[in-house]
Scaffold this active site. Structure first.
Site, PDB file in Angstrom:
ATOM      1  N   HIS A 115      -0.110   4.953   7.101  1.00 58.92           N
ATOM      2  CA  HIS A 115       0.454   5.525   5.886  1.00 58.92           C
ATOM      3  C   HIS A 115       0.793   6.991   6.128  1.00 58.92           C
ATOM      4  O   HIS A 115       0.114   7.678   6.880  1.00 58.92           O
ATOM      5  CB  HIS A 115      -0.534   5.393   4.722  1.00 58.92           C
TER       6      HIS A 115
ATOM      7  N   ASP B 227      -2.960   8.295   7.868  1.00 57.19           N
ATOM      8  CA  ASP B 227      -3.966   7.484   8.550  1.00 57.19           C
ATOM      9  C   ASP B 227      -3.281   6.609   9.582  1.00 57.19           C
ATOM     10  O   ASP B 227      -2.243   6.984  10.117  1.00 57.19           O
ATOM     11  CB  ASP B 227      -4.800   6.672   7.544  1.00 57.19           C
TER      12      ASP B 227
ATOM     13  N   SER C  54       0.804  -1.222   0.000  1.00 54.12           N
ATOM     14  CA  SER C  54       0.000   0.000   0.000  1.00 54.12           C
ATOM     15  C   SER C  54       0.837   1.273   0.000  1.00 54.12           C
ATOM     16  O   SER C  54       0.324   2.346  -0.314  1.00 54.12           O
ATOM     17  CB  SER C  54      -0.943   0.016   1.208  1.00 54.12           C
TER      18      SER C  54
END
Length: 321
Positions: free
Chosen positions: A289, A286, A38
């Site tokens: 990340h 978040d 991610s």
């Protein structure tokens, strides 16, 4: 294969110059191929059955207010490196139709959130590194040779040897696997042994890419995954992960002067689904990340610095035998 270095590392063997025109200028390399999780996913997970998606607001609020599937507020590390190389942003592999893939010769993004180096590292459906390499293989064997500029073996060889291959993966192999109490596969390994095994698997997979003609690699190792808004800094977890970073090269010291502009380095910018207004002052976007502002520091230092990348990406792009 060339030895690995770094927190961000490079190996390179190159020969022949090859440039593409991008928006009226010349790119430093013909293409950037992106593999990972991610941290660099550009939207592949949008096309998979998984809850690990970033295709809804406030993700992408600083990416033309468009939630593309990037797990941050703006651009990823791979995006910023592409821009600095003079390339367009790499489209997600699963977002390109089969009939159009041969037209894309400036690079493709195969990265997938919630996956890892190991095939059994996953949370829902995702593209393991093996699957990403399988798609890259299809790109090299089936798609690129169809392009009018890459029909000959020499042209394709030059393209692959001069392109850069960015790999950012490994944290999920700890979060979703080794440190997951519900998974017992690797519990008989101590942190040192697991790090050896993980890097051996990564090396083997990189060699597969190398055997297709890739020669310039940017490889991201595992960070202190024990430090996040959810965990703050759990030193027990950091110590378990530490051997993986140490075995490539001792993690670079925090760039304190560069990070001094962040007024909040422990709290997530997103609170109850609402993004903070001062996103350039937050390190974390978040739960795990980082913001584009934080990524930008790493990208600038990695592209043309001396503390993080050895050699830096700019030198890597120009490197020749």
């Amino acid at each position: 294969m060339n030895s690995f270095k770094a927190f961000w590392v490079f190996s390179y063997i190159v020969h022949h110059s090859f440039f593409l025109k991008v928006d009226g200028g010349e790119s430093l390399v013909p293409a950037l191929y992106v593999f990972g999780d991610s941290s660099v996913d550009a939207g592949n997970n949008n096309n998979l059955h998984t809850h690990a998606k970033a295709n809804v607001p406030p993700y992408g609020i600083d990416f033309n207010n468009n939630a593309t599937g990037r797990f941050t507020n703006g651009k990823t590390f791979a995006d910023l490196i592409a821009i600095k190389l003079g390339l367009p942003l790499q489209p997600p592999y699963l977002g390109i139709s089969d009939s159009k893939r041969y037209q894309v010769i400036t690079g493709i993004n195969y990265a997938s959130g919630a996956c890892g180096i190991l095939n059994d590292t996953r949370d829902g459906e995702c593209l393991s590194l093996d699957k990403q390499i399988e798609y890259f293989t299809s790109t090299v064997v089936n798609d690129l040779p169809k392009h009018k500029h890459l029909k000959s073996k020499d042209e394709l060889k030059h393209h692959l040897s001069k392109s850069i291959y960015l790999i950012s993966i490994g944290s999920n192999d700890y979060f979703l696997n080794y440190l997951n109490p519900q998974i017992r596969s690797y519990k008989n390994m101590n942190p040192e042994e697991f790090a050896d095994y993980l890097l051996e698997q990564l090396s083997s997979k990189i060699k597969t890419i190398y055997n297709f003609g890739a020669r310039k690699f940017v490889v991201g190792t595992v960070n202190q995954v024990g430090c996040s808004p959810n965990l703050y800094c759990n030193e027990t977890i950091n110590q378990m992960v530490k051997p993986c970073s140490d075995k490539l090269l001792r993690k670079v010291q925090e760039m304190e002067k560069q990070f001094s502009g962040f007024t909040n380095i422990s709290k997530s910018c997103i609170q109850e689904g609402i993004p903070c207004a001062n996103r350039k002052e937050h390190y974390f976007w978040d739960f795990g990340h980082i913001t584009e502002a934080a990524v930008d520091i790493y990208a600038n230092e990695c592209f043309n610095g001396s503390k993080m990348c050895f050699p830096d990406v700019k030198k890597l792009a120009h490197a020749d035998l």
